[in-house]
Design an enzyme around this catalytic site. Structure first.
Site, PDB file in Angstrom:
ATOM      1  N   GLU A  42       3.349  -4.379  12.703  1.00  0.00           N
ATOM      2  CA  GLU A  42       2.310  -3.366  12.484  1.00  0.00           C
ATOM      3  C   GLU A  42       1.281  -4.015  11.572  1.00  0.00           C
ATOM      4  OE1 GLU A  42      -0.019  -1.272  10.845  1.00  0.00           O
ATOM      5  OE2 GLU A  42       1.477  -0.035   9.834  1.00  0.00           O
TER       6      GLU A  42
ATOM      7  N   CYS B 209      -3.446   1.126   6.647  1.00  0.00           N
ATOM      8  CA  CYS B 209      -3.830   0.442   7.888  1.00  0.00           C
ATOM      9  C   CYS B 209      -4.544   1.383   8.845  1.00  0.00           C
ATOM     10  CB  CYS B 209      -2.598  -0.149   8.560  1.00  0.00           C
ATOM     11  SG  CYS B 209      -1.830  -1.489   7.615  1.00  0.00           S
TER      12      CYS B 209
ATOM     13  N   ASN C 238       0.805  -1.223   0.000  1.00  0.00           N
ATOM     14  CA  ASN C 238       0.000   0.000   0.000  1.00  0.00           C
ATOM     15  C   ASN C 238       0.842   1.280   0.000  1.00  0.00           C
ATOM     16  OD1 ASN C 238       0.749  -0.724   2.626  1.00  0.00           O
ATOM     17  ND2 ASN C 238      -1.000   0.306   3.546  1.00  0.00           N
TER      18      ASN C 238
END
Length: 476
Positions: free
Chosen positions: A249, A283, A153
């Site tokens: 993460e 995220c 991303n």
């Protein structure tokens, strides 16, 4: 068609097998990427291990200087790298600054900034205790070899988040880029390697099997991973067998809570980009919006107007604000979640139907008449879709925000800062923003709790996370 290479021990390395990288906006094949073999992964780790002692013992000023040169290289090649981001990942080129679309140029600017800031930081010896009989010091030392696995991303920016603090602390790195966005990361590492000794940063490209091979390698001393919770769990299980420390993460399903005292028009643009930056493929995007019943219709109306005015298309074309979903798997997930919500009686306010044609384009979609328990609310959609949920009391909104296992970020929107802070204190998330969402900074620690992982990145805490503490205790 060009076949790109990995960088191992300062040299380009091809592979006996390759795979294609494609433009998600057009379907065009952009180039061929080597599928690293197990032997090549092992050689990359060996190169990192061989280079690490000299890199760690380099005078601190020289490591800082080398990373400053890395930042200069990123800056000098920012347009080249931004073009690869747009072609491979899909986000528009956009610009830099508060009034610009946060696209690929923003990402390469972030790569420079997130290099210069860690390069400037120091980790001095801390005195934990001292009296007339003893002195106890805390020294920060590198782990050794860091295995890093980057997502698709923000492929270059997150790679930098993993690489630069690790190098600043004296570690060396082997990084695996996402198989969906490999070329930009491979080119980034190829370029910055000119400022670093051979073996200090290395790449291995390929699919999940390559990532598994990397984290299983006994020469790895620390693992950094950004990606899905399911993959993070598998990495944690592998790391636990050797007691290798990790920074994870993982996925988020961030809740944004609007309090009854806001002006809907004043917060609408902030809410929009909090949810839809990078087509919602971040995220820490707002993925569930809780609004009081009294403001529901006004907020939906404001967001709908913004959504329908935002230009979407091939990010290489001027004026685009939004691009495609990056890959077919994610496109199918987003489509499925919207269709399930529709079938279950939710209202599709805007969007909700793919335009067809080339590319994985899906319109910004607002969904109302939906509640906790719906798949679109409870699952991380990771795309340009936002469920908007009415609430009757702030207590119920807080309970809704906290009910899921995700705990990366959250936000509170209010004209009363003290009231917003009191709500923020009750939210279970690694970061809670007030009147903004997803606003990160290179000096501010960032990381998740619960199912969103553990460990901190950015700033001094992030630098400490790629070091181990050694206590030196002196008897006077």
């Amino acid at each position: 068609m060009k076949t790109f290479e990995n960088t191992v021990n300062g040299r380009g390395v091809g592979g006996t097998k390759t795979f294609e990288s494609r433009n998600p906006a057009t379907g065009e094949v952009l180039g061929l990427v080597p599928a690293s073999s197990a032997e090549q992964v092992a050689r990359a780790v060996e190169a990192a291990r061989a280079a690490q002692p000299a890199w760690a013992t380099l005078p601190d000023a020289e490591r800082k200087s080398a990373l400053g040169k890395v930042a200069d290289i990123v800056k000098a090649n920012s347009e080249y790298l931004a073009t690869w981001i747009t072609r491979e990942q899909g986000k528009p080129l956009g610009g830099v600054g508060p009034d610009q679309v946060p696209g690929a140029r923003f990402e390469t600017w972030g790569c420079e900034v997130w290099t210069r800031v860690p390069a400037s930081l120091d980790l001095p010896v801390d005195v934990a205790f001292e009296d007339e009989s003893r002195r106890d010091e805390v020294h920060r030392r590198p782990y050794g070899v860091v295995a890093a696995i980057a997502p698709w991303n923000w492929p270059l920016l997150i790679a930098i988040w993993q690489i630069v603090p690790s190098l600043r602390a004296g570690n060396t790195v082997v990084i695996k880029p996402s198989e969906y966005t490999s070329i930009g990361t491979l080119e980034l590492v190829r370029l910055i390697s000119a400022a670093l000794p051979p073996g200090v940063v290395n790449t291995v490209s390929g699919g999940g099997d390559v990532g598994a091979c990397l984290v299983e390698n006994p020469g790895v001393d620390k693992i950094m991973f950004t990606g899905s919770t399911s993959t993070g769990i598998r990495i944690a299980e592998t790391a636990a067998r050797r007691l290798v420390p990790t920074t994870l993460e993982l996925g988020g399903n961030d809740a944004a809570i609007v309090l009854p005292d806001v002006n809907p028009k004043a917060i609408a643009m902030g809410l929009f980009w909090g949810a839809f930056v990078n087509m919602g493929q971040t995220c820490a995007c707002a993925k569930r919006l809780y609004v009081p019943a009294s403001l529901h219709d006004a907020i939906v109306s404001e967001l709908k107007a913004i959504a329908e005015a935002m230009p979407m298309g091939n990010g290489m074309e001027p004026g685009m604000a939004l691009g495609p979903i990056q890959n077919r798997m994610q496109y199918d997930k987003v489509t499925s979640l919207v269709e399930k919500a529709r079938a279950d009686g939710a209202t599709i306010v805007c969007g909700g139907k793919a335009p067809g044609g080339a590319g994985y384009f899906y319109p910004v979609t607002l969904v109302t008449n939906i509640a906790d328990g719906a798949d679109l609310v409870d699952q991380e959609q990771f795309g340009p879709v936002l469920p908007i949920i009415k609430y009757d009391s702030v207590d119920s909104a807080i309970a809704s925000a906290n009910r899921l296992s995700a705990g990366l970020g959250a936000s509170v929107w209010s004209s009363d800062i003290e009231k917003a802070k009191s709500v923020a204190a009750r939210l279970e998330a690694g970061t809670v923003w007030i009147n903004q969402h997803g606003a990160i900074h290179p000096m501010v620690p960032f990381g998740g709790i619960k199912g969103s992982g553990w460990g901190q990145e950015f700033g001094l805490e992030g630098l400490k996370s790629v070091t181990r503490a050694t206590i030196v205790s002196l008897k006077k």
